[in-house]
Design an enzyme around this catalytic site. Structure first.
Site, short mmCIF file in Angstrom:
data_model
loop_
_atom_site.label_atom_id
_atom_site.label_comp_id
_atom_site.label_asym_id
_atom_site.label_seq_id
_atom_site.Cartn_x
_atom_site.Cartn_y
_atom_site.Cartn_z
N GLY A 230 13.10 -1.62 10.72
CA GLY A 230 12.08 -1.56 12.04
C GLY A 230 12.42 -0.39 12.69
O GLY A 230 11.64 -0.27 13.69
N ARG A 309 -2.91 1.01 6.23
CA ARG A 309 -2.34 0.54 7.47
C ARG A 309 -3.41 0.95 8.71
O ARG A 309 -3.68 0.27 9.80
CB ARG A 309 -1.11 1.50 7.81
CG ARG A 309 0.08 1.06 6.94
CD ARG A 309 1.25 1.82 7.43
NE ARG A 309 1.50 1.12 8.56
CZ ARG A 309 1.40 1.87 9.89
NH1 ARG A 309 1.08 2.97 9.80
NH2 ARG A 309 2.11 1.23 10.80
N TYR A 313 -3.94 -2.27 10.89
CA TYR A 313 -3.28 -2.44 12.23
C TYR A 313 -4.05 -1.68 13.33
O TYR A 313 -3.56 -1.21 14.19
CB TYR A 313 -1.91 -2.21 12.18
CG TYR A 313 -0.97 -2.60 11.22
CD1 TYR A 313 -0.70 -3.91 11.14
CD2 TYR A 313 -0.50 -1.71 10.04
CE1 TYR A 313 0.19 -4.33 10.17
CE2 TYR A 313 0.43 -2.14 9.20
CZ TYR A 313 0.64 -3.60 9.24
OH TYR A 313 1.76 -4.26 8.57
N CYS A 340 -16.83 -1.40 0.50
CA CYS A 340 -18.05 -2.27 1.21
C CYS A 340 -17.39 -2.83 2.51
O CYS A 340 -17.45 -4.12 2.48
CB CYS A 340 -18.65 -2.86 0.46
SG CYS A 340 -19.70 -2.10 -0.86
N GLU A 341 -16.66 -2.17 3.24
CA GLU A 341 -15.86 -2.78 4.47
C GLU A 341 -16.04 -1.93 5.50
O GLU A 341 -15.48 -0.64 5.41
CB GLU A 341 -14.54 -2.92 3.96
CG GLU A 341 -13.84 -4.18 3.44
CD GLU A 341 -14.34 -5.44 4.28
OE1 GLU A 341 -14.34 -5.44 5.54
OE2 GLU A 341 -14.49 -6.58 3.79
C1 LIG Z 1 9.87 -5.15 5.96
C2 LIG Z 1 11.10 -5.36 6.23
C3 LIG Z 1 12.26 -4.50 6.38
C4 LIG Z 1 11.73 -2.98 6.60
O1 LIG Z 1 11.16 -2.60 7.53
P1 LIG Z 1 10.78 -1.27 7.96
O2 LIG Z 1 9.80 -1.04 9.08
O3 LIG Z 1 10.19 -0.61 6.70
O4 LIG Z 1 12.05 -0.32 8.38
C5 LIG Z 1 13.45 -4.77 6.53
N1 LIG Z 1 13.97 -5.99 6.38
C6 LIG Z 1 12.92 -6.98 6.33
C7 LIG Z 1 13.56 -8.40 6.23
C8 LIG Z 1 11.62 -6.75 6.13
O5 LIG Z 1 10.73 -7.65 6.23
#
Ligand SMILES: *Cc1c(COP(=O)(O)O)cnc(C)c1O
Length: 417
Positions: A230, A309, A313, A340-341
């Site tokens: 994350g 992406r 998003y 075609c989107e």
């Molecule tokens: C997607 C995911 C990650 C990696 O997320 P990043 O945004 O790429 O760092 C790590 N752990 C789990 C459980 C995930 O679903």
């Protein structure tokens, strides 16, 4: 400010394209290696720091092998990802299965590889025991609910399908302890593409306190806390990259305050994907058609099947027109693909230099959740993946799909056509 510079020169790029036609994804090996080293350095104070690279971000065994050489393990959530990791030389407890709604064959494979299994639900204890047996090391994914705010991509934790509540977590550990499991870990992932470093420190504090509570109430000394992935990247030039050293230092302070007095020998693990390879992968395309109606459109030879992406998003991905890096940004384009989107657009109303047909267009930050999200809608084929090596050589690490690949799964009676 995040500088958006494509590291390959125009003449070098043209040589690469002679051999490998656009579109393709290309990864900068050296930058990926240096980045991995930087992460390990930021956590070098920790008794044992582990990075389980999130395989889904860039599921290519060659990239996994490079990451493994730098010390990384793998975070998997499917059978294919488990096998990819194994083939890349990542074995045993270097692999963590963090899946959800998990089928039996994934649990079985994880057991046979000696991987750590991270359960997403309390009912999975019984399912795991029945279908695969228990692993050496078992972990649970904690969902803190409204204790944490979450963000746009992953949503609010209490709305997220992942993880156990706190009450279930304590029940889960007790059940597994009673069944003879001896080694445990704890996991959470509550945030995605987050650029505020303090959220990661706050999550670590929450998890450390929980580890201490688990020790006190259940007499279980957890072996690790996995803080998930994350960590965001600055997709926009005006954003600032996360300071890994700052996160490392902040978590260090929390560790000394909470974990050391409790006498726990706790390892810290992470599952970063995006922050490791994201900025070091590029989608290279060629400008194919210019179209002027109510707006100006520049159509590329790639599409949303190569990088989803922006369409999925509304994500910003920076675009460089090769050879025009210093030209004035005096044109406004929608940069499109051929699906075609109508949402098959890499950029909307983007200020760019005047683009000529045949110009090479580089889309930045495609090194994670880029090629891997590809799909075959409209019969579009996934592109090749190339590795730009430290010595300047280019290695094909995945060939482009062909129509034979596309037709390989179809069964039909040729005579009806
Ligand atoms: C997607 C995911 C990650 C990696 O997320 P990043 O945004 O790429 O760092 C790590 N752990 C789990 C459980 C995930 O679903």
């Amino acid at each position: 400010m995040a500088e958006k510079i494509f590291p390959i020169s125009q003449s070098q790029l043209e040589k690469i394209i002679q051999k490998y036609p656009t579109p393709f994804h290309i990864y900068d090996e050296k930058a990926i290696r240096l980045n991995m080293r930087r992460l390990f350095k930021a956590f070098s104070w920790a008794p044992s720091f582990r990075e389980h690279y999130a395989v889904k971000a860039a599921p290519n065994p060659r990239l996994l092998q490079i990451l493994a050489e730098e010390g990384a393990g793998a975070d998997c959530s499917s059978l294919a990802e488990l096998i990819l990791s194994d083939k890349a030389g990542i074995h045993g407890e270097k692999i963590m299965l963090t899946s959800n709604d998990t089928p039996a064959d994934e649990f079985q494979k994880a057991i046979s590889l000696g991987a750590i299994i991270n359960l997403d639900d309390i009912t999975h204890i019984e399912y795991l025991e029945k279908n695969a047996g228990f692993p050496e090391v078992l972990s649970f994914r904690y969902n803190p609910g409204s204790l944490i705010e979450g963000n746009d991509i992953i949503g609010k934790p209490e709305e997220a399908k992942y993880g156990l509540t706190k009450k279930q977590l304590f029940e889960g550990y007790q059940i597994c302890k009673d069944k003879g499991v001896k080694r445990f870990g704890l996991h959470t992932m509550v945030i995605s593409n987050e650029l505020n470093p303090n959220s990661f420190i706050a999550t670590a504090e929450l998890m450390f306190n929980l580890a201490v509570e688990i020790k006190e109430k259940l007499a279980i000394n957890l072996e690790f806390v996995n803080l998930g992935g994350g960590v965001g990247i600055p997709y926009r030039p005006e954003e600032t990259a996360i300071d890994l050293e700052y996160i490392g230092a902040g978590i260090h302070t929390a560790y000394d305050k909470i974990i050391r007095p409790a006498g726990l020998n706790l390892a810290i693990a992470m599952e970063l994907g995006r922050a490791i390879t994201g900025p070091y992968g590029y989608l290279v395309s060629t400008a194919l058609h210019e179209k002027k109606t109510y707006k100006d459109y520049m159509g590329l030879d790639s599409c949303m099947a190569n990088l989803m992406r922006p369409a999925l998003y509304g994500a910003y991905h920076h675009i460089t027109v090769v050879g025009k890096e210093n030209a004035p940004l005096d044109h406004t384009y929608d940069i499109t693909g051929s699906l075609c989107e109508n949402n098959d657009k890499f950029a909307i109303d983007r200020q760019l230099p005047a683009i000529d047909i045949g110009d090479r267009i580089v889309i930045h930050d495609a090194g994670a959740h880029g090629h891997s999200m590809g799909f075959n809608y409209n019969g579009k084929l996934r592109s090749a993946e190339l590795l730009w090596k430290e010595n300047g050589d280019v290695e094909l690490i995945r060939r482009a799909e062909t129509l034979d690949d596309y037709f390989a799964t179809l069964h039909y009676d040729g005579s009806v056509f």
